[in-house]
Design a protein around this motif. Structure first.
Motif, PDB file in Angstrom:
ATOM      1  N   VAL A   1      18.255  48.406  46.496  1.00 49.47           N
ATOM      2  CA  VAL A   1      19.392  47.926  47.280  1.00 49.47           C
ATOM      3  C   VAL A   1      19.824  46.541  46.801  1.00 49.47           C
ATOM      4  N   GLY A   2      18.845  45.674  46.550  1.00 47.72           N
ATOM      5  CA  GLY A   2      19.163  44.335  46.068  1.00 47.72           C
ATOM      6  C   GLY A   2      19.843  44.349  44.713  1.00 47.72           C
ATOM      7  N   LEU A   3      19.363  45.190  43.811  1.00 49.35           N
ATOM      8  CA  LEU A   3      19.943  45.274  42.471  1.00 49.35           C
ATOM      9  C   LEU A   3      21.363  45.826  42.502  1.00 49.35           C
ATOM     10  N   VAL A   4      21.575  46.865  43.302  1.00 52.39           N
ATOM     11  CA  VAL A   4      22.928  47.427  43.427  1.00 52.39           C
ATOM     12  C   VAL A   4      23.871  46.395  44.049  1.00 52.39           C
ATOM     13  N   SER A   5      23.374  45.657  45.027  1.00 50.87           N
ATOM     14  CA  SER A   5      24.189  44.610  45.655  1.00 50.87           C
ATOM     15  C   SER A   5      24.549  43.524  44.648  1.00 50.87           C
ATOM     16  N   TRP A   6      23.581  43.132  43.822  1.00 48.07           N
ATOM     17  CA  TRP A   6      23.823  42.142  42.774  1.00 48.07           C
ATOM     18  C   TRP A   6      24.884  42.634  41.792  1.00 48.07           C
ATOM     19  N   PHE A   7      24.769  43.892  41.376  1.00 48.68           N
ATOM     20  CA  PHE A   7      25.733  44.475  40.451  1.00 48.68           C
ATOM     21  C   PHE A   7      27.132  44.494  41.076  1.00 48.68           C
ATOM     22  N   MET A   8      27.210  44.944  42.315  1.00 52.13           N
ATOM     23  CA  MET A   8      28.504  45.040  42.979  1.00 52.13           C
ATOM     24  C   MET A   8      29.105  43.662  43.247  1.00 52.13           C
ATOM     25  N   PHE A   9      28.246  42.682  43.526  1.00 54.49           N
ATOM     26  CA  PHE A   9      28.741  41.312  43.709  1.00 54.49           C
ATOM     27  C   PHE A   9      29.419  40.814  42.445  1.00 54.49           C
ATOM     28  N   GLN A  10      28.824  41.101  41.300  1.00 54.66           N
ATOM     29  CA  GLN A  10      29.441  40.691  40.042  1.00 54.66           C
ATOM     30  C   GLN A  10      30.736  41.465  39.772  1.00 54.66           C
ATOM     31  N   VAL A  11      30.785  42.728  40.199  1.00 56.75           N
ATOM     32  CA  VAL A  11      32.031  43.496  40.067  1.00 56.75           C
ATOM     33  C   VAL A  11      33.128  42.857  40.915  1.00 56.75           C
ATOM     34  N   VAL A  12      32.792  42.474  42.144  1.00 58.25           N
ATOM     35  CA  VAL A  12      33.767  41.837  43.026  1.00 58.25           C
ATOM     36  C   VAL A  12      34.290  40.544  42.413  1.00 58.25           C
ATOM     37  N   LEU A  13      33.401  39.740  41.844  1.00 57.67           N
ATOM     38  CA  LEU A  13      33.841  38.507  41.192  1.00 57.67           C
ATOM     39  C   LEU A  13      34.764  38.813  40.016  1.00 57.67           C
ATOM     40  N   GLU A  14      34.417  39.830  39.239  1.00 62.25           N
ATOM     41  CA  GLU A  14      35.256  40.201  38.092  1.00 62.25           C
ATOM     42  C   GLU A  14      36.635  40.658  38.542  1.00 62.25           C
ATOM     43  N   ARG A  15      36.692  41.315  39.705  1.00 61.65           N
ATOM     44  CA  ARG A  15      37.954  41.834  40.224  1.00 61.65           C
ATOM     45  C   ARG A  15      38.807  40.758  40.886  1.00 61.65           C
ATOM     46  N   LEU A  16      38.195  39.815  41.606  1.00 62.31           N
ATOM     47  CA  LEU A  16      38.943  38.916  42.483  1.00 62.31           C
ATOM     48  C   LEU A  16      39.168  37.517  41.931  1.00 62.31           C
ATOM     49  N   LEU A  17      38.281  37.039  41.077  1.00 64.91           N
ATOM     50  CA  LEU A  17      38.441  35.679  40.571  1.00 64.91           C
ATOM     51  C   LEU A  17      39.624  35.592  39.605  1.00 64.91           C
ATOM     52  N   PRO A  18      40.256  34.418  39.532  1.00 63.48           N
ATOM     53  CA  PRO A  18      41.329  34.237  38.546  1.00 63.48           C
ATOM     54  C   PRO A  18      40.814  34.550  37.142  1.00 63.48           C
ATOM     55  N   CYS A  19      41.686  35.095  36.310  1.00 61.58           N
ATOM     56  CA  CYS A  19      41.235  35.525  34.989  1.00 61.58           C
ATOM     57  C   CYS A  19      42.333  35.342  33.965  1.00 61.58           C
ATOM     58  N   ALA A  20      41.941  35.438  32.699  1.00 60.49           N
ATOM     59  CA  ALA A  20      42.889  35.544  31.593  1.00 60.49           C
ATOM     60  C   ALA A  20      42.862  36.981  31.111  1.00 60.49           C
ATOM     61  N   LEU A  21      44.018  37.549  30.835  1.00 59.98           N
ATOM     62  CA  LEU A  21      44.102  38.894  30.296  1.00 59.98           C
ATOM     63  C   LEU A  21      44.185  38.795  28.779  1.00 59.98           C
ATOM     64  N   VAL A  22      43.129  39.233  28.121  1.00 60.81           N
ATOM     65  CA  VAL A  22      43.009  39.053  26.671  1.00 60.81           C
ATOM     66  C   VAL A  22      42.951  40.410  25.981  1.00 60.81           C
ATOM     67  N   GLU A  23      43.716  40.558  24.922  1.00 64.24           N
ATOM     68  CA  GLU A  23      43.684  41.798  24.154  1.00 64.24           C
ATOM     69  C   GLU A  23      42.515  41.798  23.187  1.00 64.24           C
ATOM     70  N   GLY A  24      41.872  42.948  23.064  1.00 63.42           N
ATOM     71  CA  GLY A  24      40.780  43.101  22.122  1.00 63.42           C
ATOM     72  C   GLY A  24      41.294  43.477  20.749  1.00 63.42           C
ATOM     73  N   ALA A  25      40.373  43.923  19.892  1.00 67.12           N
ATOM     74  CA  ALA A  25      40.739  44.340  18.538  1.00 67.12           C
ATOM     75  C   ALA A  25      41.447  45.696  18.599  1.00 67.12           C
ATOM     76  N   PRO A  26      42.241  46.035  17.571  1.00 66.97           N
ATOM     77  CA  PRO A  26      42.884  47.355  17.542  1.00 66.97           C
ATOM     78  C   PRO A  26      41.842  48.464  17.606  1.00 66.97           C
ATOM     79  N   LEU A  27      42.133  49.507  18.355  1.00 64.94           N
ATOM     80  CA  LEU A  27      41.211  50.631  18.469  1.00 64.94           C
ATOM     81  C   LEU A  27      41.098  51.362  17.134  1.00 64.94           C
ATOM     82  N   PRO A  28      39.929  51.958  16.861  1.00 66.10           N
ATOM     83  CA  PRO A  28      39.694  52.574  15.552  1.00 66.10           C
ATOM     84  C   PRO A  28      40.322  53.947  15.374  1.00 66.10           C
ATOM     85  N   ASP A  29      41.222  54.344  16.276  1.00 60.87           N
ATOM     86  CA  ASP A  29      41.850  55.657  16.133  1.00 60.87           C
ATOM     87  C   ASP A  29      43.127  55.613  15.306  1.00 60.87           C
TER      88      ASP A  29
END
Length: 428
Positions: free
Chosen positions: A101-129
């Motif tokens: 339960v603690g580990l899942v909560s830790w994982f989800m807490f980091q997901v929430v931060l990734e979703r809600l905190l201010p961010c920069a939208l950065v493009e990655g490298a061209p896909l290999p297709d």
């Protein structure tokens, strides 16, 4: 979020015959890690290695006496009864439930931060297709790093009972010593969760229109499960990238939190924190901070651009990194060598030298990959490879083929040196 990056570019290179060019044609290239059998053995062996190393660190030495308890019993009965291979399984399973339960909560807490905190939208490298398409990533790991530390230091909620019997919620430092108390149990539960996520990623990779990794679509289940079939698995309307998130968030920051827990435990035991424990927290804390501060640099690495996201990376990110990289701090709680000040200064200099090489080389490589015409790297010499990439042959990369690993190795050596010479365990 603000968008960072240039416009889309078309990759005019002729398509190669790989799984991405024909919607899943099986790749008949070389099989790494011993092929299907080797990857199966590795998949089964790695969890055992993590649990045994945790046991060694708690004992301060290589101790295999636990193997004797496996003799004369059925295999699974012996495993379930082992305090090393299955901690708390035979004594109190509820401990494992709460750890999960603690580990899942830790994982989800980091997901929430990734979703809600201010961010920069950065493009990655061209896909290999060959489409020229670039995926967009939410870059806010550095901010998540500091928010996490702030919460653990001053904003952790707890309930206290006042003298008159009334209960009150107060905020303060998190009880991190629990991570020391249940270190092996947390490792076991993390291993289980890593398997669950790996199976989820493997089975969902068979859906239509998935971009498959070149080396993870061989048709051999054990091999593809280990290497990873899908190149960039995503969720939440294609905005949450599993691989990039797991590379830097829960496991890497979890490693640092485990170190802080060991430091707090040592303080509780001794009444002070030793020089070795301070240095290991600084060295590895800076390493974690650096990775999150330089988050966008990971977008040009092989892990993101080439490797599929399978058990190899899932287990490495979530279990191997936090529970094997924290061996030194776990060892120091009970077996600190109490090194002299000159010895600590020498180790500090060693780490600084390694970090300088590591960061300078990686920054130079990333800058060149992003924009070879940039003034900072435009003077560098390179070789044009057959597959269309450029291989640096000057600057840091003119000194050695993998000069960044030299810096990495020197830093790793300094992490081990703080543990003295009393045991080989922290030198793993």
């Amino acid at each position: 979020c603000k968008r960072v990056g240039g416009t889309m570019t078309n990759n005019t290179k002729e398509k190669s015959k790989n799984p991405n060019d024909n919607n899943g044609m099986e790749y008949e290239g070389p099989h790494e890690f011993g092929g299907p059998i080797g990857t199966l053995v590795t998949t089964l062996a790695l969890p055992i290695v993590v649990l045994v190393l945790a046991h060694f660190a708690s004992k301060g030495e290589v101790d295999i006496s636990f193997l004797s308890s496996l003799k004369g019993t059925k295999f699974w009965d012996g495993v379930l009864a082992s305090s090393v291979l299955c901690p708390s399984c035979a004594t109190d399973v509820t401990v494992l439930v709460w750890c999960t339960v603690g580990l899942v909560s830790w994982f989800m807490f980091q997901v929430v931060l990734e979703r809600l905190l201010p961010c920069a939208l950065v493009e990655g490298a061209p896909l290999p297709d060959g489409s020229g398409k670039k995926l967009t990533y939410r870059i806010n790991g550095h901010l998540a790093f500091w928010v996490t530390l702030l919460l653990l230091e001053v904003a952790w909620p707890s309930i206290i009972t006042l003298p008159e019997g009334e209960e009150k919620v107060v905020f303060g430092r998190a009880p991190l010593t629990l991570l020391y108390d249940y270190y092996a149990e947390l490792a076991l539960c993390t291993i289980g969760l890593s398997f669950l996520l790996s199976f989820y990623l493997y089975f969902t990779s068979f859906a239509q229109s998935k971009l498959l990794a070149k080396g993870g679509n061989t048709g051999y289940a054990t091999y593809d499960f280990f290497m990873g079939r899908e190149l960039n698995p995503r969720s939440l309307n294609n905005t949450f990238d599993w691989k990039e998130f797991c590379e830097l968030r829960p496991g890497l920051m979890g490693w640092m939190i485990l170190n802080l827990a060991m430091m707090q435990k040592q303080y509780d035991n001794l009444g002070y924190v030793t020089g070795s424990m301070i240095l290991i927290n600084i060295f590895q804390g800076v390493y974690v901070w650096d990775a999150l501060y330089q988050e966008k640099a990971i977008l040009t690495t092989m892990d993101i651009t080439t490797d599929g996201f399978g058990f190899m990376l899932v287990f490495g990110d979530l279990a191997w990194v936090p529970f094997t990289y924290s061996l030194q701090s776990r060892y120091l709680v009970d077996y600190d060598p109490h090194l002299s000040l000159p010895a600590l200064l020498l180790i500090l200099i060693t780490n600084m030298a390694g970090y300088t090489i590591f960061r300078s080389a990686n920054s130079q490589k990333d800058a060149f990959r992003r924009n070879p015409a940039d003034k900072a790297v435009s003077h560098l010499q390179y070789l044009q490879t057959k597959r269309g990439t450029r291989l640096l042959t000057s600057g840091w990369w003119g000194m050695a083929r993998k000069i960044n690993y030299t810096g990495d190795w020197i830093m790793g050596l300094s992490w081990c040196m703080v543990c003295g010479r009393g045991s080989i365990v922290p030198y793993y």
